[in-house]
Design a protein around this motif. Structure first.
Motif, PDB file in Angstrom:
ATOM      1  N   SER A   1     -38.323  74.018   8.763  1.00  0.00           N
ATOM      2  CA  SER A   1     -37.209  73.196   8.319  1.00  0.00           C
ATOM      3  C   SER A   1     -36.300  72.894   9.501  1.00  0.00           C
ATOM      4  O   SER A   1     -36.161  73.704  10.421  1.00  0.00           O
TER       5      SER A   1
ATOM      6  N   LYS B   1     -30.142  74.718   2.370  1.00  0.00           N
ATOM      7  CA  LYS B   1     -30.845  74.037   1.280  1.00  0.00           C
ATOM      8  C   LYS B   1     -30.979  72.538   1.552  1.00  0.00           C
ATOM      9  O   LYS B   1     -30.135  71.933   2.201  1.00  0.00           O
ATOM     10  N   PRO B   2     -32.040  71.909   1.038  1.00  0.00           N
ATOM     11  CA  PRO B   2     -32.213  70.460   1.221  1.00  0.00           C
ATOM     12  C   PRO B   2     -31.157  69.683   0.440  1.00  0.00           C
ATOM     13  O   PRO B   2     -30.771  70.083  -0.662  1.00  0.00           O
ATOM     14  N   ARG B   3     -30.707  68.556   1.010  1.00  0.00           N
ATOM     15  CA  ARG B   3     -29.610  67.823   0.389  1.00  0.00           C
ATOM     16  C   ARG B   3     -29.635  66.344   0.765  1.00  0.00           C
ATOM     17  O   ARG B   3     -30.403  65.899   1.618  1.00  0.00           O
TER      18      ARG B   3
ATOM     19  N   GLY C   1     -37.111  69.213   5.509  1.00  0.00           N
ATOM     20  CA  GLY C   1     -35.955  70.029   5.153  1.00  0.00           C
ATOM     21  C   GLY C   1     -34.671  69.336   5.565  1.00  0.00           C
ATOM     22  O   GLY C   1     -34.672  68.208   6.051  1.00  0.00           O
ATOM     23  N   GLY C   2     -33.554  70.010   5.372  1.00  0.00           N
ATOM     24  CA  GLY C   2     -32.274  69.415   5.748  1.00  0.00           C
ATOM     25  C   GLY C   2     -31.954  68.206   4.897  1.00  0.00           C
ATOM     26  O   GLY C   2     -31.904  68.277   3.670  1.00  0.00           O
TER      27      GLY C   2
ATOM     28  N   LEU D   1     -32.613  64.850   2.951  1.00  0.00           N
ATOM     29  CA  LEU D   1     -33.753  64.280   2.242  1.00  0.00           C
ATOM     30  C   LEU D   1     -33.716  62.764   2.161  1.00  0.00           C
ATOM     31  O   LEU D   1     -34.751  62.102   2.183  1.00  0.00           O
TER      32      LEU D   1
ATOM     33  N   ASP E   1     -36.326  60.130   3.472  1.00  0.00           N
ATOM     34  CA  ASP E   1     -36.895  60.693   4.697  1.00  0.00           C
ATOM     35  C   ASP E   1     -38.412  60.789   4.528  1.00  0.00           C
ATOM     36  O   ASP E   1     -38.912  61.561   3.712  1.00  0.00           O
TER      37      ASP E   1
ATOM     38  N   GLU F   1     -40.560  64.219   4.450  1.00  0.00           N
ATOM     39  CA  GLU F   1     -40.539  65.204   3.361  1.00  0.00           C
ATOM     40  C   GLU F   1     -41.831  65.135   2.545  1.00  0.00           C
ATOM     41  O   GLU F   1     -42.560  64.143   2.579  1.00  0.00           O
TER      42      GLU F   1
ATOM     43  N   MET G   1     -40.704  67.670  -3.355  1.00  0.00           N
ATOM     44  CA  MET G   1     -39.438  67.064  -3.739  1.00  0.00           C
ATOM     45  C   MET G   1     -39.696  65.890  -4.678  1.00  0.00           C
ATOM     46  O   MET G   1     -40.530  65.031  -4.392  1.00  0.00           O
TER      47      MET G   1
ATOM     48  N   TYR H   1     -26.895  68.855  -3.312  1.00  0.00           N
ATOM     49  CA  TYR H   1     -28.118  69.607  -3.022  1.00  0.00           C
ATOM     50  C   TYR H   1     -29.155  69.420  -4.125  1.00  0.00           C
ATOM     51  O   TYR H   1     -28.814  69.340  -5.302  1.00  0.00           O
TER      52      TYR H   1
END
Length: 306
Positions: free
Chosen positions: A47, A125-127, A224-225, A227, A241, A244, A255, A284
């Protein structure tokens, strides 16, 4: 009577008790099964937020590799000033303390100003990449609603009844159904309808998959990070993104396109982030989860377009 061999066990004529051979065999078998188990486990991708793991326990007044990355990230999500003169160093200074407190307050974390485990866990967390704008216009009834708007409360013109949306050629096929479902959900609550058009250049809402630096001033960061992100009305750009692992379903380790699309379309309509964890507009988004509009999302869009 002499003992006799039977399989991997050495037994007597009275009772059958395993001895050294059986212990070795069982240990060997357990090792093999354990190895197979771990081999079959899904391997998670690195990530872009992995650098945060090294910052556990770092306190104000110290320095550590990765602090400058954290500062840049907090700037990107709206909790630290873009005009900071100290954003490129690894010093845990007062400006960073203030930014962390802003972040902690927004997400209802213990407001300490340092990187406690709860804060680091949330940061990783992914956001969504749209800034949280903690000073944006928020509901006047915080005990009831938690939605927010972009500064200035931009929205589509009252004369605009239908928003056209489109994808560039070559877009993955599962995105079409996912976005269609998301537009229908918003249309049930907002005084706007959505209509897909093949003319990408003339569409009100342009939806595409991008990677890294893609020319809009908000580069993606790989797996990650961040999205996805979208722009306030009347811009209409919505970017996923492309690095992902996307799927049009609630699937473990992946996701959900529909959930993220629903969130980003909320930004396209003019909603900011909500501090309600159950809201679609919460910044998130977890892997393997599908969400739908909740009361806070609906209250927000109705308040914006009343």
């Amino acid at each position: 009577m002499k003992p006799y061999k039977k399989g991997p066990f050495l037994t007597s004529n009275h009772t059958q008790k395993p001895i050294m051979e059986s212990k070795f065999f069982r240990s060997f078998l357990i090792t093999i099964i354990t190895s197979i188990f771990f081999f079959l486990l899904p391997i998670s991708s690195d990530s872009s937020m992995d650098f945060l793991r090294t910052l556990t326990g770092v306190r104000p007044g110290t320095s550590a590799a990765g602090i400058s990355k954290l500062k840049q990230y907090l700037i990107a999500i709206g909790h630290m000033s873009e005009k900071s003169q100290f954003a490129n160093n690894d010093n845990f200074d007062e400006e960073l303390v203030h930014a962390i407190k802003s972040y902690q307050k927004f997400f209802s974390l213990p407001v300490t100003g340092f990187l406690n485990p709860e804060t680091l866990d949330q940061l990783q967390k992914p956001r969504c990449g749209v800034p949280d704008n903690p000073t944006a216009t928020q509901s006047r009834i915080p005990a009831v609603s938690y939605f927010s708007f972009f500064p200035g409360k931009p929205r589509w013109s009252p004369t605009k009844k239908t928003l056209s949306y489109s994808f560039p050629k070559g877009t993955r096929q599962d995105a079409y159904a996912a976005i269609s479902a998301a537009t229908k959900e918003w249309s049930q609550q907002a005084p706007l309808k959505f209509a897909q058009t093949p003319d990408y250049d003339k569409a009100d809402v342009k939806i595409s998959f991008q990677v890294r630096d893609h020319g809009d001033g908000s580069a993606f960061d790989g797996p990650g990070g961040v999205l996805a992100h979208a722009f306030a009305p009347p811009d209409g750009r919505l970017h996923f993104d492309g690095d992902e692992q996307w799927v049009d379903a609630a699937q473990a380790g992946k996701m959900d396109l529909e959930t993220v699309g629903l969130h980003e379309l909320g930004h396209v309509l003019g909603l900011g982030h909500s501090t309600d964890k159950d809201a679609v507009m919460w910044p998130y988004i977890d892997f393997g989860v599908r969400k739908h509009l909740n009361k806070d999302d609906i209250d927000g869009i109705k308040a914006l377009y009343k």
